[in-house]
Design a protein around this motif. Structure first.
Motif, PDB file in Angstrom:
ATOM      1  N   LEU A 161      15.780   2.839   3.264  1.00  0.00           N
ATOM      2  CA  LEU A 161      16.753   2.090   3.965  1.00  0.00           C
ATOM      3  C   LEU A 161      17.707   3.080   4.719  1.00  0.00           C
ATOM      4  N   GLY A 162      17.928   4.177   4.289  1.00  0.00           N
ATOM      5  CA  GLY A 162      18.689   4.877   5.295  1.00  0.00           C
ATOM      6  C   GLY A 162      17.842   6.121   5.630  1.00  0.00           C
ATOM      7  N   LEU A 163      18.609   6.838   6.840  1.00  0.00           N
ATOM      8  CA  LEU A 163      17.740   7.827   7.417  1.00  0.00           C
ATOM      9  C   LEU A 163      18.299   9.276   6.703  1.00  0.00           C
ATOM     10  N   ILE A 164      17.481   9.916   6.501  1.00  0.00           N
ATOM     11  CA  ILE A 164      18.078  11.211   5.925  1.00  0.00           C
ATOM     12  C   ILE A 164      17.350  12.277   6.965  1.00  0.00           C
ATOM     13  N   HIS A 165      18.382  13.074   7.151  1.00  0.00           N
ATOM     14  CA  HIS A 165      17.730  14.224   8.060  1.00  0.00           C
ATOM     15  C   HIS A 165      17.167  15.672   7.156  1.00  0.00           C
ATOM     16  N   HIS A 166      15.840  15.532   7.403  1.00  0.00           N
ATOM     17  CA  HIS A 166      15.012  16.384   6.355  1.00  0.00           C
ATOM     18  C   HIS A 166      14.940  17.739   6.775  1.00  0.00           C
ATOM     19  N   PRO A 192       0.646  -1.350   0.049  1.00  0.00           N
ATOM     20  CA  PRO A 192      -0.196  -0.016  -0.118  1.00  0.00           C
ATOM     21  C   PRO A 192       0.758   1.109   0.005  1.00  0.00           C
ATOM     22  N   ALA A 193       1.857   1.681  -0.300  1.00  0.00           N
ATOM     23  CA  ALA A 193       2.447   2.964  -0.461  1.00  0.00           C
ATOM     24  C   ALA A 193       3.537   3.094  -1.145  1.00  0.00           C
ATOM     25  N   ALA A 194       4.144   4.045  -1.277  1.00  0.00           N
ATOM     26  CA  ALA A 194       5.361   4.437  -2.326  1.00  0.00           C
ATOM     27  C   ALA A 194       6.347   5.170  -1.552  1.00  0.00           C
ATOM     28  N   GLY A 195       7.640   4.904  -1.711  1.00  0.00           N
ATOM     29  CA  GLY A 195       8.467   5.586  -0.956  1.00  0.00           C
ATOM     30  C   GLY A 195       9.465   4.682   0.160  1.00  0.00           C
ATOM     31  N   ARG A 196      10.225   5.086   0.791  1.00  0.00           N
ATOM     32  CA  ARG A 196      10.837   4.440   2.030  1.00  0.00           C
ATOM     33  C   ARG A 196      10.920   4.995   3.317  1.00  0.00           C
ATOM     34  N   GLU A 228       9.142  12.934   1.261  1.00  0.00           N
ATOM     35  CA  GLU A 228       9.745  13.994   2.032  1.00  0.00           C
ATOM     36  C   GLU A 228       8.581  14.334   2.936  1.00  0.00           C
ATOM     37  N   ARG A 229       7.355  14.642   2.424  1.00  0.00           N
ATOM     38  CA  ARG A 229       6.346  15.211   3.155  1.00  0.00           C
ATOM     39  C   ARG A 229       5.768  14.153   4.243  1.00  0.00           C
ATOM     40  N   VAL A 230       5.607  12.787   3.698  1.00  0.00           N
ATOM     41  CA  VAL A 230       5.129  11.920   4.563  1.00  0.00           C
ATOM     42  C   VAL A 230       6.056  11.364   5.514  1.00  0.00           C
ATOM     43  N   TYR A 231       7.368  11.023   5.095  1.00  0.00           N
ATOM     44  CA  TYR A 231       8.050  10.200   5.985  1.00  0.00           C
ATOM     45  C   TYR A 231       9.093  11.218   6.548  1.00  0.00           C
ATOM     46  N   ARG A 232       9.107  12.489   6.698  1.00  0.00           N
ATOM     47  CA  ARG A 232      10.336  13.239   7.094  1.00  0.00           C
ATOM     48  C   ARG A 232      10.102  13.332   8.689  1.00  0.00           C
ATOM     49  N   ASP A 233      11.063  13.530   9.404  1.00  0.00           N
ATOM     50  CA  ASP A 233      11.245  13.526  10.782  1.00  0.00           C
ATOM     51  C   ASP A 233      10.580  14.911  11.260  1.00  0.00           C
ATOM     52  N   THR A 234       9.835  14.810  12.317  1.00  0.00           N
ATOM     53  CA  THR A 234       8.950  16.109  12.899  1.00  0.00           C
ATOM     54  C   THR A 234       9.325  15.993  14.414  1.00  0.00           C
ATOM     55  N   PRO A 235       9.179  17.337  14.860  1.00  0.00           N
ATOM     56  CA  PRO A 235       9.492  17.582  16.298  1.00  0.00           C
ATOM     57  C   PRO A 235       8.454  17.064  17.226  1.00  0.00           C
ATOM     58  N   SER A 236       7.202  17.023  16.849  1.00  0.00           N
ATOM     59  CA  SER A 236       6.111  16.602  17.350  1.00  0.00           C
ATOM     60  C   SER A 236       5.731  15.267  17.223  1.00  0.00           C
ATOM     61  N   ALA A 237       4.888  14.601  18.066  1.00  0.00           N
ATOM     62  CA  ALA A 237       4.608  13.264  17.861  1.00  0.00           C
ATOM     63  C   ALA A 237       3.423  12.906  16.886  1.00  0.00           C
ATOM     64  N   GLN A 238       3.626  12.508  15.463  1.00  0.00           N
ATOM     65  CA  GLN A 238       2.762  12.383  14.474  1.00  0.00           C
ATOM     66  C   GLN A 238       2.489  11.113  14.186  1.00  0.00           C
ATOM     67  N   LEU A 239       1.303  10.799  13.512  1.00  0.00           N
ATOM     68  CA  LEU A 239       0.907   9.396  12.849  1.00  0.00           C
ATOM     69  C   LEU A 239       0.691   9.625  11.562  1.00  0.00           C
ATOM     70  N   LEU A 298      10.350   5.388   1.954  1.00  0.00           N
ATOM     71  CA  LEU A 298      10.350   3.990   1.210  1.00  0.00           C
ATOM     72  C   LEU A 298       9.201   3.956   0.291  1.00  0.00           C
ATOM     73  N   PRO A 299       9.375   3.222  -0.878  1.00  0.00           N
ATOM     74  CA  PRO A 299       8.390   2.872  -1.855  1.00  0.00           C
ATOM     75  C   PRO A 299       7.293   2.163  -1.270  1.00  0.00           C
ATOM     76  N   LEU A 300       6.318   2.227  -1.107  1.00  0.00           N
ATOM     77  CA  LEU A 300       5.350   1.438  -0.653  1.00  0.00           C
ATOM     78  C   LEU A 300       4.223   0.867  -1.651  1.00  0.00           C
ATOM     79  N   VAL A 301       4.045  -0.269  -1.593  1.00  0.00           N
ATOM     80  CA  VAL A 301       2.475  -0.468  -2.349  1.00  0.00           C
ATOM     81  C   VAL A 301       1.708  -0.478  -0.848  1.00  0.00           C
ATOM     82  N   LEU A 302       2.473  -0.732   0.012  1.00  0.00           N
ATOM     83  CA  LEU A 302       1.523  -0.763   1.257  1.00  0.00           C
ATOM     84  C   LEU A 302       2.001   0.530   2.037  1.00  0.00           C
ATOM     85  N   VAL A 303       3.295   0.723   1.968  1.00  0.00           N
ATOM     86  CA  VAL A 303       3.642   1.824   3.059  1.00  0.00           C
ATOM     87  C   VAL A 303       4.948   2.261   2.715  1.00  0.00           C
TER      88      VAL A 303
END
Length: 246
Positions: A39-44, A14-18, A203-214, A30-35
Motif C-alpha cells: 500500500l505504501g511506496l518505498i524508495h528502494h 497470482p503473486a506475493a508482495g505489495r 524488492e527485486r520484483v517491485y522496486r523502482d527502476t530508472p528505465s522502463a521495465q515490465l 504487495l503480496p499477490l496470489v495474482l500479483v
C-alpha cells in the motif's frame, strides 16, 4: 512444450508482495496470489551510509619555501550503468495499456485496470474471463520509467487462461503493449524466474527502476487444495526495447 496444467478454482491471487503507487518515492510491494505490491511506496535505491574517509593532511616542510603543488590525480573512470537498466534507455509518457500481444505463446488479450482492495492486496482480474490481463493502475503505465506490473491467470475453473504458457518465454522473447496514445511499446525479456509465494522477493520484483521495465506475473508450481492456491509465482522480467506508432 510446457507441462500440462491442472485447472483449479482460481480463488487464488497470482503473486506475493505489495505494489507501488504513482507519486511516492518508489515502488510498493504487495503480496499477490495474482500479483503484487504494497500500500505504501518505498524508495528502494541503496545508498552508501558509511562515514566518509578522512581527508589526508599534507605535511608542510619546515622551510620558508612552499612545497611544489602535487600533480593532480587522474579522474576516476565512470561507473558502468547497471544491467539491464542502462542510462539512456527509451521511455514514453503515461498512457493506459489497451492490449497485450505475445505471438510466441499465442497471447492477444485486452487490459483491465486493477486496484488495491479492502484486504490491502491487489485485486486480481475477473475469474470468469480466461483472456484478460490486469495492470496496476496506481503504478506506472507500460512504457514509462519504472516497473509496470501486469498480471494474468494461468487457469480458471473452465480451463487454461491467458498466461498458461508464460513459462515458455525466454531471454530475447518480446512482448508488445498497445497503448491508448496510439503507440506500441515492445519489451524484451531478460529473465524468467519462479519464486515461492512464501519467500517472494518483493524488492527485486517491485522496486523502482530508472528505465522502463515490465513485470508479467502469474501463478505456478503445485496447487494446494487446502488453500485453493498455487504455491509459487512465475515472473517475467522485461525492459523497453523500442516503440512505434500504430
Amino acid at each position: 512444450m510446457p507441462a500440462k496444467q491442472e485447472y483449479r478454482d482460481p480463488a487464488n491471487r497470482p503473486a506475493a508482495g505489495r505494489p507501488p503507487r504513482r507519486g511516492l518515492l518508489g515502488i510498493l510491494v504487495l503480496p499477490l496470489v495474482l500479483v503484487v505490491l504494497g500500500l505504501g511506496l518505498i524508495h528502494h535505491s541503496i545508498r552508501d551510509t558509511s562515514p566518509p574517509a578522512p581527508t589526508p593532511v599534507a605535511l608542510v616542510p619546515d622551510s620558508s619555501e612552499a612545497a611544489p603543488p602535487a600533480a593532480p590525480e587522474p579522474p576516476a573512470a565512470p561507473l558502468a550503468p547497471e544491467t539491464p537498466e542502462a542510462a539512456g534507455d527509451p521511455a514514453l509518457p503515461p498512457a493506459e495499456p489497451q492490449r497485450i500481444t505475445i505471438p510466441e505463446i499465442g497471447v492477444d488479450a485486452p487490459f483491465v485496470p486493477l486496484a488495491i482492495g479492502e484486504t490491502g492486496e491487489l485485486d486480481p482480474p475477473p475469474h470468469d474471463d480466461k483472456n484478460l490481463v490486469g495492470w496496476f493502475e496506481d503504478g506506472v503505465t507500460p512504457g514509462e520509467r519504472g516497473a509496470s506490473i501486469v498480471v494474468g491467470h494461468v487457469d480458471t475453473r473452465t480451463g487454461p487462461a491467458v498466461f498458461v504458457h508464460l513459462n515458455a518465454l525466454r531471454p530475447g522473447s518480446t512482448v508488445d503493449i498497445h497503448r491508448k496514445d496510439g503507440t506500441v511499446a515492445t519489451f524484451e525479456v531478460y529473465a524468467v524466474e519462479t519464486f515461492s509465494k512464501a519467500d517472494f522477493p518483493d524488492e527485486r520484483v517491485y522496486r523502482d527502476t530508472p528505465s522502463a521495465q515490465l513485470r508479467l506475473i502469474t501463478c505456478a508450481g503445485t496447487y494446494d487444495r487446502a488453500t485453493r492456491n498455487y504455491e509459487d509465482n512465475l515472473v517475467v522480467f522485461a525492459r523497453l526495447d523500442s516503440t512505434r506508432d500504430t
